[in-house]
Each structure stands twice: as C-alpha cells, then as structure tokens.
Design a protein around this motif. Structure first.
Motif, PDB file in Angstrom:
ATOM      1  N   THR A 109     -18.519  41.221  52.663  1.00 45.65           N
ATOM      2  CA  THR A 109     -19.193  39.864  51.599  1.00 45.65           C
ATOM      3  C   THR A 109     -19.265  40.379  50.005  1.00 45.65           C
ATOM      4  O   THR A 109     -18.935  39.849  49.390  1.00 45.65           O
ATOM      5  CB  THR A 109     -20.744  39.783  52.069  1.00 45.65           C
ATOM      6  OG1 THR A 109     -20.396  39.111  53.393  1.00 45.65           O
ATOM      7  CG2 THR A 109     -21.340  38.884  51.257  1.00 45.65           C
ATOM      8  N   ASP A 158     -16.260  33.197  54.046  1.00 42.56           N
ATOM      9  CA  ASP A 158     -17.167  34.543  54.576  1.00 42.56           C
ATOM     10  C   ASP A 158     -17.602  34.028  55.963  1.00 42.56           C
ATOM     11  O   ASP A 158     -18.574  33.353  56.185  1.00 42.56           O
ATOM     12  CB  ASP A 158     -18.110  34.882  53.615  1.00 42.56           C
ATOM     13  CG  ASP A 158     -18.786  36.117  54.070  1.00 42.56           C
ATOM     14  OD1 ASP A 158     -18.436  36.707  55.143  1.00 42.56           O
ATOM     15  OD2 ASP A 158     -19.858  36.329  53.101  1.00 42.56           O
ATOM     16  N   GLU A 159     -17.020  34.507  56.991  1.00 40.75           N
ATOM     17  CA  GLU A 159     -17.463  34.060  58.531  1.00 40.75           C
ATOM     18  C   GLU A 159     -17.837  32.672  58.631  1.00 40.75           C
ATOM     19  O   GLU A 159     -18.878  32.410  59.120  1.00 40.75           O
ATOM     20  CB  GLU A 159     -18.675  34.933  58.893  1.00 40.75           C
ATOM     21  CG  GLU A 159     -18.715  36.585  58.234  1.00 40.75           C
ATOM     22  CD  GLU A 159     -19.010  37.539  59.290  1.00 40.75           C
ATOM     23  OE1 GLU A 159     -19.058  37.165  60.446  1.00 40.75           O
ATOM     24  OE2 GLU A 159     -19.066  38.937  59.011  1.00 40.75           O
TER      25      GLU A 159
HETATM   26 MG    MG Z   1     -21.031  39.672  55.197  1.00 36.01          MG
END
Ligand code: MG
Ligand code: ADP
Length: 364
Positions: free
Chosen positions: A52, A167-168
């Motif tokens: 991240t 991000d995910e």
């Molecule tokens: Mg992360």
C-alpha cells in the motif's frame, strides 16, 4: 534482480530507488519498478510488506524519502495527486453515499471541467463497460458489494487515466463474486489497454491476473517476473514459500562435477541437477511442488524414489492432497488429480513416491 519492462512495451511507470520510513519502520527499502504500456503488474506480498505504501507513493498520497517516480517520462515525484492523472480503487472505496451512481462516475470528469454533454456520454459508456447500464440513478446503498466495486472501477477509469492503481479491491467480496470480478477486471483492462498496478496478498489472484508479479516482503521486491517464472523458478526461499504450495527441504551438496548429489538433512540422498558453482558441503533449500511428486508402482521408477506411508488424504474436489512420511520421518505433500489414473490411497497404506531430478528447484 531485473527491473526491466518487457521489451515490446514502452515504459509508462518508472519507480527508481524509492525509500519510505514511518519513524523506525522502513516501509520501502530502495524499491525499483518499471511498468510498460498496457501492462498489468501485481504487487504481491504479506500484510505489512509495503504494498500500500508503494501504491500511495505512486498515487502521490505519500511522499517518498528518497528516489524518483516517473510517469510517461515525466518526473512526478513531487507532483500533487490531482496532477498525476491516475485512477485508484481501494478495498473499501467508499463511493459518495449521497450521490447517485451516475454522479459518482461523473465526479472526476467534473473536476476536470469536462462539458455536460461529454460527461453524460462518457458516464453512459462507463456504465455499459462495467455492465451496469440502467443503474445510473441508483444510490450506492442500493447496490451489492460487487456492483459498488464496478462503480468504483468505472469512476477510476472514466477519465482515461495514464495509470490505474487497485489496492486489494476484491478482498471484501465472497469467493464466487471475487472470481467474476477478477475476470471482468482483466477483460476491461485489456480492452482499454490500461496500464495497471494491482495490489493483493492473494497469490492465486496474482497468478491469474498478472502479466508480471512483484513479490514483496519487508519493503523490498524479492522477485519480479511473469507468473510462471515466479512459480517455476522462485528466486529465494521467501518467494518459494509464499507463492504456491511447496515442500521446502534443507539439503547439502555432496561430491563434485557430474557425480554431484544432494543429501537431505533427514539423510536421504537425491539425484539433482545443480547449477554450476555449487561446491561440496554447500547448504541450500530444495523446492519441490506438491504436483511434481508422483505415486510410483515400484522403487526406482523415478530418479528419486522412496518408500512412504500415507499419513493424510485431503479431498479438494478436482484435486486430492496427500501427506506422506518417508522412512526417515520426512513428511512431503503430494497433489494429484482426484479423477486421475492413480489408484486410491488411504492413510496407513504404504506406497512408493518419487520425482525426477528436473522437478526440483534450488534456492539460497
Ligand atoms: Mg495494504
Ligand atoms: P501492506 O499494504 O503490504 O500491508 P503497508 O504499506 O500498509 O503494507 O505497510 C508497510 C509498513 O509500514 C508496515 O509495517 C506498516 O505498519 C507501516 N505503516 C504503513 N503506514 C503507516 C503509517 N501511516 N504510520 C506508521 N506506519 C505505517
């Protein structure tokens, strides 16, 4: 380690020597990454490995302490996020709850001063693209989780960003929906030719989606390569253990030249194909994927063969996993097709298992 883009693609994103620390925590340690036009690159690593942080640095939400970031040849290291022309989707990308789906998607276009007629046209196209035609007037809370993520995707791509960061994005969705979204994302990304950096801790997702994978741990890229290169030729112990399932066994080199072999810590001697430069006495780790181990009809049917006892059988539908114990006590995991030609094996049975020297990989 290579940071090259594939030669057939122009470089769009270039991160060079990026460092970032939060107090004592070194979140990024000299990360370099190059992404080519239209390429889908995944940052894969466990929680806390810096994925991240790297994505935020690229988007401009975090400053890096050292290094440079270039996008389309332009140095954006110090550019504010709004100037970078990057689309982002987060795991819980809260859509604006009081705005309709169409207003949410229109938002980045309004920020850019696009005309009303053009906005209406592009929102309509974006809705069609994510298969939500007719949903423009709904509020986010009237949509399922998967539909909300499709809106987030539409909002992140409607202004034709130079780069898409995710991000995910699917980790909150249940498995079936996640698989659908993965396929849809890959189609959309290829159709639009979007240069994409995707973050996940899920190795299956990374293997499925990516042109290349950057495996991260402790703020570093441990290996960067195509999914099959990462899976078949892991660069080190961490990558071998993190991507896919592996039997990881300590061994020592014995003999020299063509007569070289390996001795496991548990005593077994193995025929092996060693890269040059491995002297006798050298300690290393063997990587043996569960699907590379076979049941043998008799000892000697593979260059490495052992008598074993079946300890456990796990039925996984299409595949079955078995844990076997060799005479030394060493336990190995095998993975075989449930409907293959193997006869059934039950816990307590004895069997011969084996593999060829070429089935093993060696990592430091
Ligand atoms: Mg992360
Ligand atoms: P990942 O996304 O791979 O889970 P992160 O990039 O979020 O990892 O975090 C990398 C490391 O930096 C972790 O040790 C995390 O605790 C730390 N970290 C991230 N953001 C902050 C912050 N704002 N303040 C302090 N430490 C942080």
């Amino acid at each position: 380690m290579s940071t090259e883009t594939p030669t057939d693609r122009a470089e769009i994103l270039a991160v060079r020597g990026a460092r970032k620390s939060y107090g004592q925590v070194q979140a990024l340690e000299s990360v370099s990454l190059s992404v080519g036009a239209g390429e889908f690159v995944t940052l894969l690593g466990p929680s806390g490995s810096g994925k991240t942080t790297l994505l935020k640095a690229i988007a401009g939400f975090e400053d890096i302490d050292e290094g440079t970031i270039r996008l389309g040849g332009e140095d954006i290291t110090d550019a504010p996020p709004g100037r970078r022309n990057i689309g982002m989707v987060f795991q819980n990308y809260a859509l604006f709850p009081h705005m309709t789906v169409a207003q949410n998607i229109a938002f980045p276009l309004e920020m850019r001063g696009v005309s009303r007629a053009e906005i209406a046209r592009r929102v309509e196209d974006a809705l069609t693209l994510v298969e939500l035609g007719g949903y423009g007037a709904r509020l986010p809370r009237e949509l399922s989780g998967g539909q909300q993520q499709r809106v987030a995707l539409a909002r992140a791509t409607v202004f034709s960003p130079r780069l898409l960061l995710l991000d995910e994005p699917f980790s909150a969705l249940d498995r079936k929906l996640r698989e659908n979204m993965q396929v849809e994302l890959r189609r959309l990304q290829q159709r639009l030719g979007l240069t994409t950096v995707f973050v996940t801790h899920d190795q299956e997702e990374a293997l499925l989606l990516s042109d290349r994978i950057a495996v991260m741990s402790n703020g570093r890229i441990e290996q960067l390569g195509s999914p099959d290169a990462i899976y078949d030729n892991p660069a080190n112990y961490f990558v071998a253990g993190f991507v896919g399932e592996a039997n990881l066994v300590r061994a020592r080199v014995e003999g020299s030249g063509a007569g070289q072999s390996l001795r496991l810590a548990t005593g077994e001697a193995l025929a092996a194909e060693l890269p040059p430069g491995f002297e006798a006495g050298r300690e290393l780790q063997l990587v043996l994927r569960p699907e590379r181990i076979r049941w043998l009809d008799q000892a000697g049917d593979a260059s490495n063969s052992f008598a074993a006892v079946v300890v456990e059988h796990l039925y996984l539908g299409q595949d079955s996993k078995y844990r076997v114990r060799l005479e030394s006590g060493l336990e190995l995991v095998l993975r075989r097709q449930s409907l293959g030609t193997d006869r059934p094996r039950r816990p307590g049975q004895t069997a011969f298992v084996g593999w060829q020297a070429s089935d093993m990989r060696i990592v430091p």
